[in-house]
Design a protein around this motif. Structure first.
Motif, PDB file in Angstrom:
ATOM      1  N   ILE A  11       0.853  -1.360   0.056  1.00  0.00           N
ATOM      2  CA  ILE A  11       0.063   0.118  -0.030  1.00  0.00           C
ATOM      3  C   ILE A  11       0.984   1.267   0.022  1.00  0.00           C
ATOM      4  CG2 ILE A  11      -0.225  -0.020   2.584  1.00  0.00           C
ATOM      5  CD1 ILE A  11      -3.160   0.928   0.121  1.00  0.00           C
ATOM      6  N   ALA A  12       2.120   1.322   0.441  1.00  0.00           N
ATOM      7  CA  ALA A  12       3.028   2.317   0.663  1.00  0.00           C
ATOM      8  C   ALA A  12       3.670   2.602  -0.698  1.00  0.00           C
ATOM      9  CB  ALA A  12       4.036   2.303   1.592  1.00  0.00           C
ATOM     10  N   GLU A  40      -0.371  -2.705  -9.350  1.00  0.00           N
ATOM     11  CA  GLU A  40      -1.820  -2.935  -9.103  1.00  0.00           C
ATOM     12  C   GLU A  40      -2.104  -1.496  -8.193  1.00  0.00           C
ATOM     13  OE1 GLU A  40      -3.853  -5.368  -9.886  1.00  0.00           O
ATOM     14  OE2 GLU A  40      -2.582  -6.325 -11.418  1.00  0.00           O
ATOM     15  N   PHE A  41      -0.909  -1.187  -7.672  1.00  0.00           N
ATOM     16  CA  PHE A  41      -1.228  -0.221  -6.438  1.00  0.00           C
ATOM     17  C   PHE A  41      -1.232   1.297  -7.146  1.00  0.00           C
ATOM     18  CE2 PHE A  41      -0.361  -3.618  -3.758  1.00  0.00           C
ATOM     19  CZ  PHE A  41      -1.199  -3.356  -2.464  1.00  0.00           C
ATOM     20  N   ILE A  42      -0.062   1.290  -7.796  1.00  0.00           N
ATOM     21  CA  ILE A  42      -0.014   2.842  -8.689  1.00  0.00           C
ATOM     22  C   ILE A  42       0.274   2.475 -10.125  1.00  0.00           C
ATOM     23  CG2 ILE A  42       2.363   2.857  -7.551  1.00  0.00           C
ATOM     24  CD1 ILE A  42       2.135   5.849  -7.404  1.00  0.00           C
ATOM     25  N   GLN A  43       0.125   3.537 -10.873  1.00  0.00           N
ATOM     26  CA  GLN A  43       0.325   3.512 -12.387  1.00  0.00           C
ATOM     27  C   GLN A  43       1.861   3.434 -12.776  1.00  0.00           C
ATOM     28  OE1 GLN A  43      -1.402   2.489 -15.096  1.00  0.00           O
ATOM     29  NE2 GLN A  43      -2.914   1.758 -13.623  1.00  0.00           N
ATOM     30  N   PRO A  89       8.477   0.665  -1.343  1.00  0.00           N
ATOM     31  CA  PRO A  89       8.290  -0.206  -0.206  1.00  0.00           C
ATOM     32  C   PRO A  89       9.033  -1.696  -0.574  1.00  0.00           C
ATOM     33  CG  PRO A  89       6.195  -0.128  -1.193  1.00  0.00           C
ATOM     34  CD  PRO A  89       7.096   0.794  -1.786  1.00  0.00           C
ATOM     35  N   ALA A  90      10.047  -2.006   0.272  1.00  0.00           N
ATOM     36  CA  ALA A  90      10.493  -3.329   0.390  1.00  0.00           C
ATOM     37  C   ALA A  90       9.510  -4.059   1.139  1.00  0.00           C
ATOM     38  CB  ALA A  90      11.898  -3.319   1.160  1.00  0.00           C
ATOM     39  N   THR A  91       8.783  -5.056   0.318  1.00  0.00           N
ATOM     40  CA  THR A  91       7.690  -5.859   0.950  1.00  0.00           C
ATOM     41  C   THR A  91       8.299  -6.965   1.646  1.00  0.00           C
ATOM     42  OG1 THR A  91       7.530  -6.973  -1.201  1.00  0.00           O
ATOM     43  CG2 THR A  91       6.100  -5.126  -0.605  1.00  0.00           C
TER      44      THR A  91
END
Ligand code: CTP
Length: 403
Positions: A11-12, A40-43, A89-91
């Motif tokens: 999400i970050a 999926e979170f940001i273009q 973000p490092a998931t």
């Protein structure tokens, strides 16, 4: 400064757009690589518009044979053209992939091909962050020398409060730029001396001093981490050789002098951190001396003053000496700088608890050829070493500007 910004699927991810801008404000060119889930979170378009550069999203972007061939080696090109890899973000998934060397998408493949410094800014749910698997992966990545920034604690998108929030983008950008700044000695050859010397009396005895070599070794390590070729001429010490440093081991002042002279030619910066014996025994006994009831006297002759000899023929090399004193610190340092023709003298009081000889910390005063006197507060010898190089590079610019 070219930065690859790796964006993971969390999400970050939207904050990575702000990070791209923060890096650009610091003068960086930002090349964005997004994982499939990040898109999926940001273009990708957001990053392309902000950075003005192509955004890479997949290992095989495009399906023509030419495109596949071009993109299948693109990660090597991206790895070579960039100075630092920042992942934010490092998931938890990316940390696991990096820790284990999996390479099933562009970012993880790039990670393996990249040889420069890596900055990881983890962000995830608190339970994921605290899971033993993530802790172990993080320890592996930290041991590999990567810089881990955050996460911060606070409100998380999943509705809980705790550690897992992406660190402030300004802090991540600062860390990336600081790492790059530290490559400011690339192309330089730094020749250092460190430790004590031992002047033989007979085959089993010698005259020496309490220098541990820690300050000289910290300087060697700092210079290597900032990109220099480093030759460390070391007296006898109990320290592991710093990685990436050429170590020449010597015993006496004479051997130290010869090793320095043999390496003088390519040197651009010379640092004499060694505590060189000022005298050697005139005639070293060939056999072990036997005890007698009589008083014995040792005849001593002066050793070669290596700093002064280098000072006499230094050319435009930057020459830094040390002054270990028990009193009149600055006055003594200035005298040594002038008589030995050094550009800087690092002076420290060696009769003060917790700093100087044998300790892990130091507090020094720099006396510069420009007339300045700079105090470096008590800090680890590693930190002090970096501050000495910061000042040395500033001094060289000032001296060249004067010419
Ligand atoms: N030095 C050197 N060769 C020597 C003696 C000292 O290169 N034979 C260097 C040291 O490595 C250090 C600087 O000179 O960088 C000052 O060392 P120090 O022992 O403090 O100074 P000395 O000139 O020996 O002065 P003194 O003993 O009078 O304090």
């Amino acid at each position: 400064m070219n930065v690859v910004l790796g964006v993971g699927g969390g999400i970050a991810a939207y904050k990575a757009a702000e990070l791209a801008r923060a890096l650009m404000r610091r003068g960086c060119t930002v090349n964005t690589v997004m994982t499939g889930s990040a898109t999926e979170f940001i273009q990708p378009l957001t990053f392309a518009a902000l950075t003005g550069r192509k955004v890479i999203t997949g290992l095989f972007d495009g399906h023509s044979p030419e495109a596949v061939l071009a993109s299948s080696v693109e990660h090597i090109g991206v790895a070579q053209e960039n100075d630092v890899l920042v992942v934010a973000p490092a998931t938890a998934d990316l940390l696991a992939k990096f820790a284990h060397g999996l390479a099933d998408d562009f970012l993880s493949t790039l990670y393996l091909a990249f040889t420069g410094p890596v900055v990881l800014a983890p962000a995830m749910n608190t339970n994921m962050w605290e899971h033993a698997a993530t802790r172990t992966n993080l320890a592996t990545l930290r041991d590999r020398g990567h810089r881990i920034i955050g996460p911060d604690s606070g409100d998380l998108a999943c509705g809980t409060v705790g550690p897992g929030r992406l660190a402030e983008v300004e802090a991540i950008a600062d860390a990336a730029v600081a790492i790059l700044r530290k490559q400011d000695l690339s192309g330089e050859t730094v020749v250092l001396t460190a430790g004590p010397t031992q002047e033989a009396i007979d085959p089993v005895r010698y005259i020496s001093n309490r220098s541990s070599g820690k300050m000289g070794y910290a300087l060697a390590e700092a210079a290597a981490s900032r990109g220099a070729r480093v030759v460390l001429v070391s007296g006898p010490v109990h320290l592991p050789p710093p990685s990436g440093v050429e170590v020449v081991t010597v015993r006496s002042a004479r051997e130290m002098r010869d090793a320095v002279m043999a390496n003088l030619e390519p040197a651009t910066i010379l640092i004499k951190a060694a505590a060189v014996a000022d005298y050697h025994v005139t005639e070293v006994a060939p056999q072990k001396l036997k005890k007698t009831a009589a008083r014995v006297t040792l005849d001593l002759d002066p050793t070669p003053d290596i700093l002064a000899e280098v000072g006499a023929k230094k050319g435009d090399r930057l020459l830094i000496g040390f002054a270990a004193e028990t009193q009149n610190l600055v006055a003594e340092a200035k005298r040594k700088m002038t008589t030995k023709n050094a550009d800087m003298v690092v002076a420290n009081l060696v009769n003060q608890a917790g700093t100087g000889f044998e300790s892990d910390e130091n507090e020094v005063t720099l006396v510069l050829r420009t007339g300045e006197t700079i105090h470096i507060e008590r800090a680890s010898k590693r930190d002090v070493a970096h501050q000495i190089f910061d000042q040395a590079l500033r001094l060289r610019l000032a001296l060249h500007a004067k010419q």
